[in-house]
Write a protein that holds these residues in place. Structure first.
Motif, mmCIF file in Angstrom:
data_model
loop_
_atom_site.group_PDB
_atom_site.id
_atom_site.type_symbol
_atom_site.label_atom_id
_atom_site.label_comp_id
_atom_site.label_asym_id
_atom_site.label_seq_id
_atom_site.Cartn_x
_atom_site.Cartn_y
_atom_site.Cartn_z
ATOM 1 N N PRO A 101 -31.182 8.708 -16.630
ATOM 2 C CA PRO A 101 -30.817 7.507 -15.870
ATOM 3 C C PRO A 101 -29.977 7.796 -14.630
ATOM 4 O O PRO A 101 -30.205 7.203 -13.572
ATOM 5 C CB PRO A 101 -30.044 6.667 -16.889
ATOM 6 N N TYR A 125 -27.730 -1.283 -13.540
ATOM 7 C CA TYR A 125 -27.422 -0.595 -14.791
ATOM 8 C C TYR A 125 -28.751 -0.196 -15.400
ATOM 9 O O TYR A 125 -29.662 -1.016 -15.495
ATOM 10 C CB TYR A 125 -26.666 -1.529 -15.741
ATOM 11 N N TYR A 126 -28.881 1.063 -15.771
ATOM 12 C CA TYR A 126 -30.141 1.547 -16.329
ATOM 13 C C TYR A 126 -29.851 2.354 -17.582
ATOM 14 O O TYR A 126 -28.999 3.244 -17.577
ATOM 15 C CB TYR A 126 -30.862 2.407 -15.289
ATOM 16 N N LEU A 127 -30.532 2.001 -18.665
ATOM 17 C CA LEU A 127 -30.372 2.767 -19.890
ATOM 18 C C LEU A 127 -31.724 3.126 -20.480
ATOM 19 O O LEU A 127 -32.707 2.414 -20.297
ATOM 20 C CB LEU A 127 -29.492 2.051 -20.911
ATOM 21 N N ILE A 136 -28.956 6.849 -26.821
ATOM 22 C CA ILE A 136 -29.000 5.983 -25.649
ATOM 23 C C ILE A 136 -28.368 6.769 -24.504
ATOM 24 O O ILE A 136 -27.248 7.260 -24.624
ATOM 25 C CB ILE A 136 -28.205 4.682 -25.852
ATOM 26 N N ALA A 137 -29.104 6.880 -23.401
ATOM 27 C CA ALA A 137 -28.558 7.487 -22.184
ATOM 28 C C ALA A 137 -28.497 6.375 -21.139
ATOM 29 O O ALA A 137 -29.409 5.559 -21.045
ATOM 30 C CB ALA A 137 -29.450 8.627 -21.703
ATOM 31 N N TYR A 138 -27.397 6.324 -20.360
ATOM 32 C CA TYR A 138 -27.263 5.223 -19.412
ATOM 33 C C TYR A 138 -26.450 5.636 -18.210
ATOM 34 O O TYR A 138 -25.715 6.627 -18.233
ATOM 35 C CB TYR A 138 -26.650 3.997 -20.083
ATOM 36 N N ASN A 140 -24.504 3.680 -14.538
ATOM 37 C CA ASN A 140 -24.079 2.446 -13.900
ATOM 38 C C ASN A 140 -23.938 2.652 -12.397
ATOM 39 O O ASN A 140 -23.174 3.498 -11.963
ATOM 40 C CB ASN A 140 -22.750 1.975 -14.500
ATOM 41 N N ARG A 148 -22.835 -3.773 -25.884
ATOM 42 C CA ARG A 148 -23.748 -3.430 -26.974
ATOM 43 C C ARG A 148 -23.351 -4.251 -28.191
ATOM 44 O O ARG A 148 -22.211 -4.198 -28.645
ATOM 45 C CB ARG A 148 -23.653 -1.941 -27.300
ATOM 46 N N LEU A 157 -20.323 -0.316 -23.429
ATOM 47 C CA LEU A 157 -20.766 1.068 -23.315
ATOM 48 C C LEU A 157 -19.836 1.785 -22.349
ATOM 49 O O LEU A 157 -19.565 1.304 -21.255
ATOM 50 C CB LEU A 157 -22.210 1.137 -22.818
ATOM 51 N N VAL A 159 -18.943 4.155 -19.700
ATOM 52 C CA VAL A 159 -19.571 4.900 -18.616
ATOM 53 C C VAL A 159 -18.704 4.760 -17.377
ATOM 54 O O VAL A 159 -18.100 3.716 -17.142
ATOM 55 C CB VAL A 159 -21.019 4.401 -18.341
#
Length: 166
Positions: A101, A125-127, A136-138, A140, A148, A157, A159
């Motif tokens: 991401p 925001y991409y997860l 889960i990888a994310y 911002n 979550r 989350l 980040v």
């Protein structure tokens, strides 16, 4: 009376064009939600104006891997909706099953900086969910924190907040 009728016709034509623009904008967004075992997904979008810069997308990589993106273009109205359409297309280009991401957002940001002359930006925001590995990888890009929800409660989350894209 003649001026009133002429202005009324212009307004009707403008509202009709906005209605068409809204339908076009909605065509860039997914119609349904993907089904992935172990995850419950819901979506909704309510714009302040007929058209705007809110965006989201789902990327079905495999039966157990899914990408989820949400974002918001600065500004409102037609300029934001046009920028939203461009960002959505570019996002799909840069996101891939094996692309992390943060790499996706970095590459998208570089493209927007290079090619955009509108002075607009987007928070995103991409997860990426991998239910087979339970990971889960994310990343911002200046967007609000992600919450979550689980049967055990709710948590943000963790980040580092990145800068908006573009």
């Amino acid at each position: 009376l003649y001026r009133y009728v002429a202005e009324w016709k212009k307004r009707l034509m403008f509202e009709n064009e906005l209605s068409i623009a809204k339908k076009i904008q909605e065509s860039f967004l997914p119609k349904g939600v993907p089904e992935i075992e172990g995850v419950e997904i819901a979506k909704g979008m309510f714009t302040a104006h007929q058209v705007g810069g809110d965006l989201y997308d789902f990327l079905n990589f495999t039966d157990s891997r899914l990408g989820i993106m949400i974002g918001d273009v600065s500004g409102k109205g037609i300029p934001a909706s046009l920028f939203m359409a461009m960002v959505t297309g570019e996002f799909k280009f840069f996101s891939g099953e094996d692309t992390r991401p943060q790499e996706t957002l970095l590459n998208l940001n570089e493209k927007l900086i290079k090619d955009s002359t509108s002075n607009l930006f987007v928070t995103m925001y991409y997860l990426a969910l991998d239910m087979a590995r339970h990971t889960i990888a994310y990343a911002n890009g200046g967007h609000l924190p992600m919450l979550r929800l689980s049967k055990d409660g709710a948590e943000f989350l963790d980040v580092m907040e990145g800068a908006p894209l573009g």
